[in-house]
Design an enzyme around this catalytic site. Sequence first.
Site, PDB file in Angstrom:
ATOM      1  N   GLU A 185     -94.146  31.051  71.014  1.00 41.66           N
ATOM      2  CA  GLU A 185     -93.570  29.928  70.243  1.00 41.66           C
ATOM      3  C   GLU A 185     -94.448  28.707  70.461  1.00 41.66           C
ATOM      4  O   GLU A 185     -94.747  28.360  71.602  1.00 41.66           O
ATOM      5  CB  GLU A 185     -92.127  29.670  70.681  1.00 41.66           C
ATOM      6  CG  GLU A 185     -91.514  28.373  70.181  1.00 41.66           C
ATOM      7  CD  GLU A 185     -91.537  28.196  68.661  1.00 41.66           C
ATOM      8  OE1 GLU A 185     -90.985  29.055  67.943  1.00 41.66           O
ATOM      9  OE2 GLU A 185     -92.124  27.195  68.184  1.00 41.66           O
TER      10      GLU A 185
ATOM     11  N   GLY B 221     -86.458  27.335  67.394  1.00 43.41           N
ATOM     12  CA  GLY B 221     -87.002  27.155  66.041  1.00 43.41           C
ATOM     13  C   GLY B 221     -86.466  25.937  65.319  1.00 43.41           C
ATOM     14  O   GLY B 221     -85.954  24.981  65.913  1.00 43.41           O
TER      15      GLY B 221
ATOM     16  N   HIS C  76     -48.305  31.287  60.622  1.00 47.44           N
ATOM     17  CA  HIS C  76     -47.812  30.135  59.867  1.00 47.44           C
ATOM     18  C   HIS C  76     -47.493  28.986  60.813  1.00 47.44           C
ATOM     19  O   HIS C  76     -46.917  29.219  61.873  1.00 47.44           O
ATOM     20  CB  HIS C  76     -46.537  30.511  59.104  1.00 47.44           C
ATOM     21  CG  HIS C  76     -45.914  29.345  58.409  1.00 47.44           C
ATOM     22  ND1 HIS C  76     -46.409  28.857  57.222  1.00 47.44           N
ATOM     23  CD2 HIS C  76     -44.867  28.546  58.761  1.00 47.44           C
ATOM     24  CE1 HIS C  76     -45.676  27.799  56.860  1.00 47.44           C
ATOM     25  NE2 HIS C  76     -44.737  27.593  57.779  1.00 47.44           N
TER      26      HIS C  76
HETATM   27  P1  FAD Z   1     -87.511  29.068  62.305  1.00 46.22           P
HETATM   28  O1  FAD Z   1     -86.200  28.677  62.845  1.00 46.22           O
HETATM   29  O2  FAD Z   1     -88.215  28.109  61.410  1.00 46.22           O
HETATM   30  O3  FAD Z   1     -88.431  29.409  63.560  1.00 46.22           O
HETATM   31  C1  FAD Z   1     -89.776  29.720  63.427  1.00 46.22           C
HETATM   32  C2  FAD Z   1     -90.501  29.279  64.680  1.00 46.22           C
HETATM   33  O4  FAD Z   1     -91.827  29.825  64.641  1.00 46.22           O
HETATM   34  C3  FAD Z   1     -90.681  27.769  64.795  1.00 46.22           C
HETATM   35  O5  FAD Z   1     -90.116  27.306  65.993  1.00 46.22           O
HETATM   36  C4  FAD Z   1     -92.202  27.561  64.773  1.00 46.22           C
HETATM   37  O6  FAD Z   1     -92.623  26.536  65.649  1.00 46.22           O
HETATM   38  C5  FAD Z   1     -92.704  28.915  65.252  1.00 46.22           C
HETATM   39  N1  FAD Z   1     -94.057  29.243  64.790  1.00 46.22           N
HETATM   40  C6  FAD Z   1     -94.549  29.162  63.529  1.00 46.22           C
HETATM   41  N2  FAD Z   1     -95.820  29.597  63.486  1.00 46.22           N
HETATM   42  C7  FAD Z   1     -96.134  29.959  64.763  1.00 46.22           C
HETATM   43  C8  FAD Z   1     -97.305  30.497  65.351  1.00 46.22           C
HETATM   44  N3  FAD Z   1     -98.406  30.782  64.640  1.00 46.22           N
HETATM   45  N4  FAD Z   1     -97.295  30.728  66.681  1.00 46.22           N
HETATM   46  C9  FAD Z   1     -96.196  30.471  67.429  1.00 46.22           C
HETATM   47  N5  FAD Z   1     -95.051  29.977  66.903  1.00 46.22           N
HETATM   48  C10 FAD Z   1     -95.032  29.732  65.592  1.00 46.22           C
HETATM   49  N6  FAD Z   1     -79.194  27.487  58.393  1.00 46.22           N
HETATM   50  C11 FAD Z   1     -77.939  27.888  58.635  1.00 46.22           C
HETATM   51  O7  FAD Z   1     -77.675  29.094  58.636  1.00 46.22           O
HETATM   52  N7  FAD Z   1     -76.938  26.982  58.904  1.00 46.22           N
HETATM   53  C12 FAD Z   1     -77.170  25.660  58.917  1.00 46.22           C
HETATM   54  O8  FAD Z   1     -76.250  24.870  59.155  1.00 46.22           O
HETATM   55  C13 FAD Z   1     -78.488  25.199  58.659  1.00 46.22           C
HETATM   56  N8  FAD Z   1     -78.759  23.882  58.697  1.00 46.22           N
HETATM   57  C14 FAD Z   1     -80.051  23.474  58.484  1.00 46.22           C
HETATM   58  C15 FAD Z   1     -80.312  22.107  58.498  1.00 46.22           C
HETATM   59  C16 FAD Z   1     -81.596  21.650  58.290  1.00 46.22           C
HETATM   60  C17 FAD Z   1     -81.872  20.170  58.324  1.00 46.22           C
HETATM   61  C18 FAD Z   1     -82.654  22.579  58.073  1.00 46.22           C
HETATM   62  C19 FAD Z   1     -84.067  22.103  57.883  1.00 46.22           C
HETATM   63  C20 FAD Z   1     -82.402  23.940  58.050  1.00 46.22           C
HETATM   64  C21 FAD Z   1     -81.095  24.398  58.247  1.00 46.22           C
HETATM   65  N9  FAD Z   1     -80.777  25.753  58.208  1.00 46.22           N
HETATM   66  C22 FAD Z   1     -79.499  26.162  58.412  1.00 46.22           C
HETATM   67  C23 FAD Z   1     -81.810  26.778  57.940  1.00 46.22           C
HETATM   68  C24 FAD Z   1     -82.259  27.430  59.268  1.00 46.22           C
HETATM   69  O9  FAD Z   1     -82.728  26.433  60.137  1.00 46.22           O
HETATM   70  C25 FAD Z   1     -83.340  28.455  59.005  1.00 46.22           C
HETATM   71  O10 FAD Z   1     -82.894  29.361  58.014  1.00 46.22           O
HETATM   72  C26 FAD Z   1     -83.646  29.231  60.269  1.00 46.22           C
HETATM   73  O11 FAD Z   1     -84.082  28.364  61.290  1.00 46.22           O
HETATM   74  C27 FAD Z   1     -84.725  30.286  59.999  1.00 46.22           C
HETATM   75  O12 FAD Z   1     -84.988  30.981  61.175  1.00 46.22           O
HETATM   76  P2  FAD Z   1     -86.411  31.642  61.434  1.00 46.22           P
HETATM   77  O13 FAD Z   1     -86.302  32.286  62.768  1.00 46.22           O
HETATM   78  O14 FAD Z   1     -86.807  32.463  60.276  1.00 46.22           O
HETATM   79  O15 FAD Z   1     -87.459  30.428  61.495  1.00 46.22           O
END
Ligand code: FAD
Length: 468
Positions: free
Chosen positions: A34, A41, A447
């Site tokens: 990460e 994330g 209820h």
């Molecule tokens: P991410 O959470 O984006 O994690 C990916 C990680 O990979 C990041 O930490 C990044 O730093 C790391 N990374 C990237 N490239 C590399 C690399 N080359 N080497 C090492 N690390 C790397 N979803 C919900 O279900 N409920 C909610 O209430 C909600 N609220 C949200 C509010 C906001 C403001 C935002 C922006 C999003 C929200 N979401 C919500 C969406 C949710 O955050 C994402 O759908 C979710 O985080 C996706 O998970 P992921 O593991 O695919 O990616």
Amino acid sequence: MSDIYDLVVIGGGPGGYVAAIRAAQLGQKVACVEKRQTLGGTCLNVGCIPSKALLQSSHHLEMAKHEMAAHGVKTGRVSVDLATMMQRKDTVVDDLTKGIAFLFKKNRVDHFCGTATITASDTVGIALEDGSNKELTTDNILIATGSKSSTLPGVDVDEKCIVSSTGALSLDTVPKKLVVIGAGVIGLELGSVWRRLGSEVTVVEYLDAILPGMDKEIRQRSKLILAKQGINFRLATKVTGASVMNNKAMLSIESVKSGEQEILNADVVLVAVGRNPYTQNLGLENVGINIDDKGFITVDENLQTNVPGIFAIGDVIGGMMLAHKAEEEGICVAETLAGQKGHVNYKAIPGVVYTHPEIAAVGRSEDSLKADDIPYKVGKFPFGANSRAKAIGDTDGFVKILAHKESDLILGAHIIGPGAGDLLAEIVLAMEADISAEDIARTCHSHPSLGEAVKESAMAVDNMAIHM
Ligand code: FAD
Ligand code: NAI
């Protein structure tokens, strides 16, 4: 010297960290790379969690200002202590991200803090934080690198005056005027936060309705409710550019229908027009991983890319960009790699907008059923007729269940109202277990509870509702 793993996960968000833990539980030797200092994330650091913390704090303010007096609770003069509110949000984030680091230790997942690049189908290079490099050799690679905010041409985000959601979660003063571009989930949630804290909020949306993709009735009702709360909507309006002078933004907008142009002034502009896959520096080209025309990594039904042994999940493959969808996919890949039958039921993934009232949906909308000529029945029940909603003084909204006309199986459900997100879980379970609307209708609900509105809505599918 290369370390050897069964699985290397790239990205420590909800997709990646859940996959890493599940694979380790199933006996695999797992590393997770990460690049952020903290795990969790987008979701834990700058997404779901900080936004929900601010939504809760600002809701308390709204209650104290406008609701508590009706309950006979006198509060005197109520004001905002933004620094404390932000500090609390940061503490919630800090606790939860540390919690993931603890879970990694507990499950023996090796955590590397650095940027990962795929250099061969069995090799991941890491540019570590201290400037050194490391190489991991592995049987399988899981890409879970998530997404980043989309940008608009002519609207340059500086995270001060023109901000993405990340900037909007950490403003140090309440902007007098906030313009939000995009009436999607982020626009409405963060627009609600800053409106409650005192900003005059205008949401500019290209389409002629808010919340694209949701059921039409829900979109209409939510717009009425949010507008009544004080959010100004400029629908069917496109943003053509922005400039910043003396810490003030000027936004050029244009009516989609008439082409009429106008300038909107704002102290802060929030750009919330969707999110793009994040694959920068990942080395996809080194191994020839296919992406689609929007940059999302393409995968098969096992979430495997076109390169055997390299899988991808979460926001980086598109679909519903939600934390729990990423988690389900992470578990699916971990279980598939352990020789089990991994599975994600994309028909039963809920989505919740955490405005007040909450807006929650699963499955098909009524419009999409009509478009596909699928025979359906509708059961609707208003919170105004639910005794608990009356007792707590939160009666805006309704539950709507769509069931197949012949089989009575639930095809979709849409709720706007108090606790909608939690109420929806019962219906998601029903869909997952293939039980009918009548099964919910005949399930005893306590209820007085908000859940009775779900039961009555299921009863209404066959015109059996009692309380309306
Ligand atoms: P991410 O959470 O984006 O994690 C990916 C990680 O990979 C990041 O930490 C990044 O730093 C790391 N990374 C990237 N490239 C590399 C690399 N080359 N080497 C090492 N690390 C790397 N979803 C919900 O279900 N409920 C909610 O209430 C909600 N609220 C949200 C509010 C906001 C403001 C935002 C922006 C999003 C929200 N979401 C919500 C969406 C949710 O955050 C994402 O759908 C979710 O985080 C996706 O998970 P992921 O593991 O695919 O990616
Ligand atoms: P979104 O896709 O939900 O909404 C973007 C909106 O911007 C759309 O209504 C679109 O029509 C509009 N738009 C696009 N270009 C425009 C333009 N030039 N001018 C005016 N309007 C324009 O995207 P959003 O709100 O940025 O959220 C991104 C993702 O984050 C979502 O896919 C969502 O899944 C996730 N998320 C989920 C949350 C939750 O589950 N509670 C909370 C916040 C985000």
